[in-house]
Design a protein around this motif. Structure first.
Motif, short mmCIF file in Angstrom:
data_model
loop_
_atom_site.label_atom_id
_atom_site.label_comp_id
_atom_site.label_asym_id
_atom_site.label_seq_id
_atom_site.Cartn_x
_atom_site.Cartn_y
_atom_site.Cartn_z
N ALA A 3 0.84 -1.20 0.00
CA ALA A 3 0.00 0.00 0.00
C ALA A 3 0.88 1.24 0.00
N PRO A 4 0.48 2.25 -0.75
CA PRO A 4 1.28 3.47 -0.78
C PRO A 4 1.20 4.21 0.56
N GLN A 5 2.32 4.78 0.97
CA GLN A 5 2.33 5.62 2.16
C GLN A 5 1.65 6.94 1.83
N ILE A 6 1.11 7.58 2.83
CA ILE A 6 0.46 8.88 2.62
C ILE A 6 1.55 9.94 2.37
N THR A 7 1.41 10.62 1.26
CA THR A 7 2.42 11.64 0.93
C THR A 7 1.84 13.05 0.95
N ASP A 8 0.55 13.16 1.15
CA ASP A 8 -0.10 14.47 1.18
C ASP A 8 0.60 15.37 2.22
N GLU A 9 1.19 16.45 1.74
CA GLU A 9 2.03 17.29 2.62
C GLU A 9 1.26 17.85 3.80
N VAL A 10 -0.01 18.13 3.57
CA VAL A 10 -0.83 18.70 4.64
C VAL A 10 -0.97 17.69 5.79
N LEU A 11 -1.19 16.45 5.41
CA LEU A 11 -1.35 15.41 6.42
C LEU A 11 -0.03 15.13 7.12
N SER B 417 -9.46 -3.85 -8.81
CA SER B 417 -10.38 -3.10 -7.96
C SER B 417 -9.63 -2.12 -7.08
N LEU B 418 -8.50 -2.58 -6.53
CA LEU B 418 -7.69 -1.69 -5.69
C LEU B 418 -7.15 -0.52 -6.53
N ALA B 419 -6.70 -0.84 -7.73
CA ALA B 419 -6.12 0.21 -8.58
C ALA B 419 -7.16 1.27 -8.93
N MET B 438 -4.18 -7.78 2.07
CA MET B 438 -4.40 -6.70 3.05
C MET B 438 -3.28 -5.66 2.99
N GLY B 439 -2.06 -6.15 2.78
CA GLY B 439 -0.91 -5.26 2.74
C GLY B 439 -0.86 -4.40 1.48
N GLU B 440 -1.74 -4.69 0.52
CA GLU B 440 -1.79 -3.86 -0.69
C GLU B 440 -2.77 -2.71 -0.53
N LEU B 441 -3.67 -2.83 0.46
CA LEU B 441 -4.62 -1.75 0.74
C LEU B 441 -4.18 -0.93 1.95
N PHE B 442 -3.64 -1.63 2.94
CA PHE B 442 -3.27 -0.98 4.19
C PHE B 442 -1.74 -0.98 4.36
N THR B 443 -1.24 0.08 4.97
CA THR B 443 0.19 0.12 5.31
C THR B 443 0.43 -0.72 6.55
#
Lengths: 305, 490
Positions: A3-11, B417-419, B438-443
């Protein structure tokens, strides 16, 4: 894939401001500042960012920073013919969800906690965490948004939310009558947005298509001498949480002057409710310990306390 | 001597001490260890095999559930709660030979309290039985999974189940006011309450959807929903699936929230027509079943607008169900769609993801493309109004290598679906099926916080271990699970 990390600067900036150490609480507009007990001395106060990030009418969702006022959010949504379940008492979106109280029209607008789809918050460790998801239906993983809603910022400090929106009905009407049985009124109507009762007068809020409101008004006319009014009565300041059956039997003895929400159970009263005996279950204690091991998040406050 | 010994029926048989304790707490006949029972309990309605069940208990009371939990703790065994076993994500599959706690004999409707619009039920009550019971007083239980004639309310709570009519009414957590839970350490908790805004953390809300990992619900207070005075059901036909999907978005954008908006593609309608003859057009690429509920004038207004929006978006035909019989038949077709598949292939894999409504048409096109690339037949029947996709992959598990292709295609569907900005599950849950995604949706931070919730309810990881959270997170890979042969999850 991860999952991508949040990069939004405001957050990210808000997370940095909260940081990983020292007592800290988020302050909104202070409309419910005494809820859950007084904030501990020495608590650093931070303010969540502000602004609507995205609204899509066809998704029935809105992404909004926690520091945005409910009034600003509702005004923007109204331009697209939508609204949320959040009560507007001059406060912020983050504050409303942290406190978790429903609006007066919850039977029409829905319950606040059912409207919270995703919460991004800063953890006790100063990390950005996402609970829930951006879509209207989601059972992916544990139901953290429910746990956070009404948690008074004791488990994490909200920075951005995604809320469910709903269409504003085509028409609405408040009417009132004295000397009618409010429960009979509630039972006779299909889905009133609100039925209020102060021991004497019954107020009814109808929403929907115009012809439906006319039909329901005809039902009301058969029950009493209802006349159209501007809106709800002024509500006494304190909030009691009763069952619907108990609220319909309120007599003012314990509450003083009151307005009871029929079919819901909330009683707005002149006098404060007695301290609610929140059972200090092992689970609730462990939740707090697990989410905030050092007790730095909004110290002094306890949901239900 | 040998003969004599073999004819001594009074000789004590060696009984597993765990079983002996369970039988002492319940009764001999309500603790089953025979092979047939264990084989039955090893599976649910998912495609996942390889569960290993321990003794199966059939408690009849909260006190008995509590006793089972105490015995489980004393013997260091895990428990897995089980309703009707209709779950599709493997949530009820026993991992590491746990004690299976069936709620099948806790199936009483305890109280219908119309003054508070609530019913107290035991967890083994069948979803549809409750609604049938409530019909004379003018109410129903709103969540209506396709399996509602067999699935239990305890299972609905565990999975936060949905159904076609959750578009307007919300999924199970919006309909549970309070729940009595026996936690994994044997404590009886009352979460939530019948009052308007129960004080304290919303542990009720946190419990719903816990997939049996947070304890066992033993009594549930469910909200009663008033039956609508009027209902209109429309069937719209389309030349393309895209037109149907775009109509769904257009209806919502127009400010209409129907009670249900269901799409079925042509492969499904053909199968359903062969099966029950529900009256679906078999020449349309897709049909949209739209239902509006409410007061008489309003449903006519909404039905007319849906008709108009459908035609503006390419509907080739719009039919309003003229009679209750016709309406019931259309719904019968929708709800038996999965049964109808049996004519086409011996096995199917039903997926469950959610995407933003605006992405429905694009993701559906990808779903068809993915299936074709893996040489599989896919059929789509789904809760379009919620963006909740249910692609069905047909296959024959006896053909070597087929299940691998099914899993590969499934993984691609989940990732598509995730994309598109969606999530892993709208109503089936994670179970063992989707842990690896789960690790593809959540950190890691997100998952860590979910584990903190899990741990607060069950510090020892004793309730349904090995589910929901992926390997590497707590309770996902405890020692007991190492008994399970690897590779069985595909």
């Amino acid at each position: 894939m991860t999952a991508p990390q949040i990069t939004d600067e405001v957050l990210v900036a808000f997370a940095d401001e909260v940081g990983p150490v020292g007592p800290v609480a988020a302050v909104g507009a202070r409309t419910r500042w005494s809820t859950g007990g007084p904030s501990a001395d020495g608590t650093r106060l931070v303010t969540a960012p502000h602004g609507i990030v995205a609204h899509s009418a066809s998704e029935m969702t809105v992404q909004v920073r926690a520091g945005t006022t409910v009034a600003e959010l509702e005004a923007a949504l109204a331009e697209q013919g939508q609204r949320t379940a959040l009560p507007d008492r001059g406060g912020t979106v983050g504050g409303a969800v942290a406190v978790g109280e429903n609006g007066l029209d919850l039977l029409g607008r829905g319950r606040l906690r059912d409207a919270v789809l995703q919460i991004r918050y800063v953890s006790a460790e100063g990390r950005l965490v996402t609970a829930g998801g951006p879509v209207v239906k989601n059972v992916t993983g544990f139901n953290l948004t429910k746990l956070l809603t009404g948690s008074l910022g004791t488990l994490g400090l909200f920075v951005e939310l995604i809320l469910r929106t709903n269409p504003i009905p085509a028409a609405q009407r408040w009417s009132a009558a004295t000397g009618v049985d409010p429960v009979a009124v509630f039972d006779a109507l299909y889905r009133p947005a609100s039925v209020l009762w102060d021991g004497t007068t019954t107020w009814v809020h109808l929403e929907g298509h115009g012809p439906d409101i006319d039909a329901e008004s005809a039902v009301l006319a058969g029950l009493g001498d209802f006349t159209e009014v501007e809106g709800p009565p002024a509500l006494p300041p304190h909030r009691w949480s009763s069952t619907p059956a108990a609220a319909a039997m309120a007599d003012g003895g314990a509450t003083g002057t009151f307005v009871a929400s029929i079919g819901v159970g909330t009683v707005f009263a002149e006098k404060p409710p007695p301290p609610s005996p929140v059972p200090a279950t092992g689970v609730a204690v462990r939740v707090k310990q697990n989410f905030d091991p050092t007790g730095r998040l909004n110290p002094g406050r306890r949901p239900g306390g | 001597m040998r003969i004599r010994e073999s004819f001594t029926p009074w000789r004590r048989r060696v009984v597993d001490p765990l079983v002996a304790d369970l039988r002492a707490a319940l009764s001999v006949d309500r603790v089953r260890i025979d092979g047939a029972e264990r084989a039955l309990m090893a599976r649910d309605a998912s495609v996942f095999a390889g569960g290993v069940a321990g003794p199966t208990c059939f408690p009849v009371s909260t006190a008995e559930v509590q006793a089972i939990m105490g015995i489980a703790a004393a013997h260091g065994r895990a428990i897995v709660p089980r309703g009707a076993g209709t779950g599709l994500a493997g949530g009820a599959i026993p991992l590491g030979a746990p004690i299976v706690v069936s709620t099948g004999k806790m199936n009483r409707i305890l109280e219908v309290d119309t003054a508070n619009r609530v019913a107290w039920v035991e967890p083994g009550v069948i979803n549809l039985d409750l609604t049938t019971h409530l019909t004379p007083v003018g109410f129903h239980f709103a969540p209506d999974p396709s399996s509602q004639s067999v699935c239990t309310l305890g299972g609905n709570v565990a999975n936060n189940s949905g159904g076609p009519h959750c578009l307007a009414y919300g999924v199970t957590d919006a309909h549970v006011l309070a729940v009595e839970v026996v936690s994994a350490d044997g404590e009886v908790l009352m979460l939530g309450g019948l009052d308007a805004e129960p004080a304290g953390l919303d542990l009720r809300g946190a419990f719903v959807g816990g997939e049996g990992t947070l304890g066992i619900a033993t009594r549930i207070a469910v909200r009663l929903t008033k039956n609508a005075p009027a209902v209109r059901t429309l069937l719209l036909s389309f030349a393309t699936v895209r037109d149907a999907a775009e109509t769904v978005s257009a209806i919502i954008a127009a400010g209409i929230v129907p009670a249900a908006l269901e799409v079925m593609d042509q492969r499904i309608t053909v199968a359903v027509e062969n099966f029950v003859g529900a009256g679906y057009p078999t020449d349309a690429a897709a049909v949209l079943l739209a239902e509006v509920e409410g007061l008489a004038a309003g449903v006519d207004i909404d039905a007319a607008r849906i008709d108009e929006i459908g035609r503006a978006n390419g509907a080739t035909g719009v039919r309003l169900a003229g009679t209750e019989h016709e309406r019931a038949l259309l719904w019968k077709g929708r709800k038996t769609a999965f049964g109808a598949i049996a004519q086409l292939a011996p096995d199917y894999y039903l997926h469950d993801t959610v995407v933003p409504r605006s992405a429905l048409a694009d993701v559906l096109e990808q779903v068809y493309e993915i299936a074709e690339r893996h040489d599989l037949v896919v059929m789509n029947v789904f809760h379009a109004g919620d963006g909740n996709l249910h692609p069905l992959l047909l296959f024959d598990a006896r053909e070597e290598g087929t299940l691998e292709r099914v899993h590969a295609a499934g993984a691609e569907i989940v990732r598509a679906s995730l994309a598109a900005g969606g999530v892993l599950s709208g109503e089936h849950g994670i179970g063992v099926e989707k842990q690896r995604f789960m690790g593809e949706l959540f950190t890691d931070d997100d998952l860590d916080h979910q584990a903190r919730l899990r741990h607060a309810f069950d510090p020892a990881c004793r309730a349904n271990p090995g589910k929901v959270l992926p390997s590497g997170h707590s309770c996902a890979d405890i020692q007991a699970l190492h008994e399970v042969p690897t590779g069985v999850w595909g």
